[in-house]
Write an enzyme that holds these catalytic residues in place. Structure first.
Site, short mmCIF file in Angstrom:
data_model
loop_
_atom_site.label_atom_id
_atom_site.label_comp_id
_atom_site.label_asym_id
_atom_site.label_seq_id
_atom_site.Cartn_x
_atom_site.Cartn_y
_atom_site.Cartn_z
N ASP A 1 0.88 -0.98 0.07
CA ASP A 1 0.11 0.02 -0.12
C ASP A 1 0.86 1.02 -0.04
O ASP A 1 1.66 1.57 0.93
CB ASP A 1 -0.93 0.03 1.09
CG ASP A 1 -1.66 1.20 1.24
OD1 ASP A 1 -2.36 1.57 0.21
OD2 ASP A 1 -2.15 1.66 2.31
N GLU B 1 -1.33 -1.22 -4.69
CA GLU B 1 -2.55 -0.48 -5.08
C GLU B 1 -2.56 0.26 -6.10
O GLU B 1 -1.43 1.07 -6.30
CB GLU B 1 -2.97 0.10 -3.77
CG GLU B 1 -4.31 0.86 -3.84
CD GLU B 1 -4.79 1.36 -2.29
OE1 GLU B 1 -4.72 0.42 -1.52
OE2 GLU B 1 -4.98 2.26 -2.37
N ASP C 1 -2.84 0.71 7.09
CA ASP C 1 -1.99 0.69 5.86
C ASP C 1 -1.36 -1.02 5.84
O ASP C 1 -1.28 -1.35 4.86
CB ASP C 1 -0.67 1.77 5.75
CG ASP C 1 -1.18 3.07 6.42
OD1 ASP C 1 -1.28 3.88 5.44
OD2 ASP C 1 -1.50 3.48 7.36
#
Lengths: 168, 168
Positions: free
Chosen positions: A7, A67, A140
């Protein structure tokens, strides 16, 4: 097979490495890489790059799931998120990993069955899917593990699609 | 002192290395790094990263000047420009260079005396300032050389400001 979810972020870059097994996925390493917000940008980027490289060398994932970032969302941090995602993809490719991207909605749909799930739901579903004693923190780290789980959920479909294309 | 300007981009990443000398600046190397638009994103990023690393190793600039990117401009390519700028800054920092950023307006003001100068004006001014036989092409290469020239124009001021802060 190890799948490493990333992420991307400069202050907090989440990572979640998950092993896909017949009996169900297993958490290998989940956490965040941090850089000092008070340091100059180029030194933070170089530090993140070095830490990502160490992580890839240590875990040796077959696939890295990053992501997919959209710039409409959160314009203030968009630049540093884009920069961090570029570093993650370049380092993963240089390490010989396959690299895939999933949107936040695809990830939420895969792990929580709802593309609009909130951060708490994602954390609880990651906990349940990986049989963890507590939800992964911070968000996260949970999001990164969810990316890896999303790839494991999609992988059989991707393999079938590739096989179908070969048969054509 | 060599200053390397970088105009970040994934399809075309401009670079312009300029030597600051008492008799006026001299062009050392001006050009563009390209990656294949048909290749997967992560392989393009890894290729750009490797080429930037080679360029830094070859030229050994003291300072790398990277264009500051704003996401309001050109949303379609904003992500890849952000990713390329992150790679450039991380590689420059890892190579031990000082890294500075200038906005497009600062660069145009410095080389053309007009923050709203067009690409043709920037190309002609880079040609004149560096005593080149023809304007540098493509525009990305000229923009990168202009970044390096902008830094050379600002550098004496930066040194005086730093000296004044030491004396305080």
């Amino acid at each position: 097979m190890f799948v490493l979810g990333i992420d991307p972020g400069l202050s907090r870059c989440g990572y979640g490495c998950v092993e896909g097994r017949p009996g169900g996925p297993r958490a290998v390493a989940i956490g965040v890489l941090r850089t000092d917000a008070a340091a100059p940008l180029h030194l933070r980027l170089a530090e993140l790059q070095a830490e990502l490289r160490s992580l890839l060398a240590e875990l040796q994932p077959a696939v890295v799931a990053v992501e997919r970032v959209f710039f409409q969302v959160n314009v203030r941090t968009a630049m540093s998120v884009g920069q961090a995602s570029g570093l993650a993809m370049a380092e993963a490719a240089a390490a010989g990993c396959d690299v895939v991207q999933y949107s936040p909605n695809e990830v939420k749909q895969a792990v929580a069955g709802d593309g609009a799930a909130d951060k708490g739901q994602v954390q609880r579903m990651v906990q349940a899917l990986l049989g963890m004693a507590a939800p992964p923190h911070p968000a996260d780290a949970a999001d990164a593990a969810a990316l890896a789980l999303c790839h494991l959920a999609h992988a059989p479909v991707r393999v079938r699609v590739a096989a179908a294309e070969v048969r054509r």
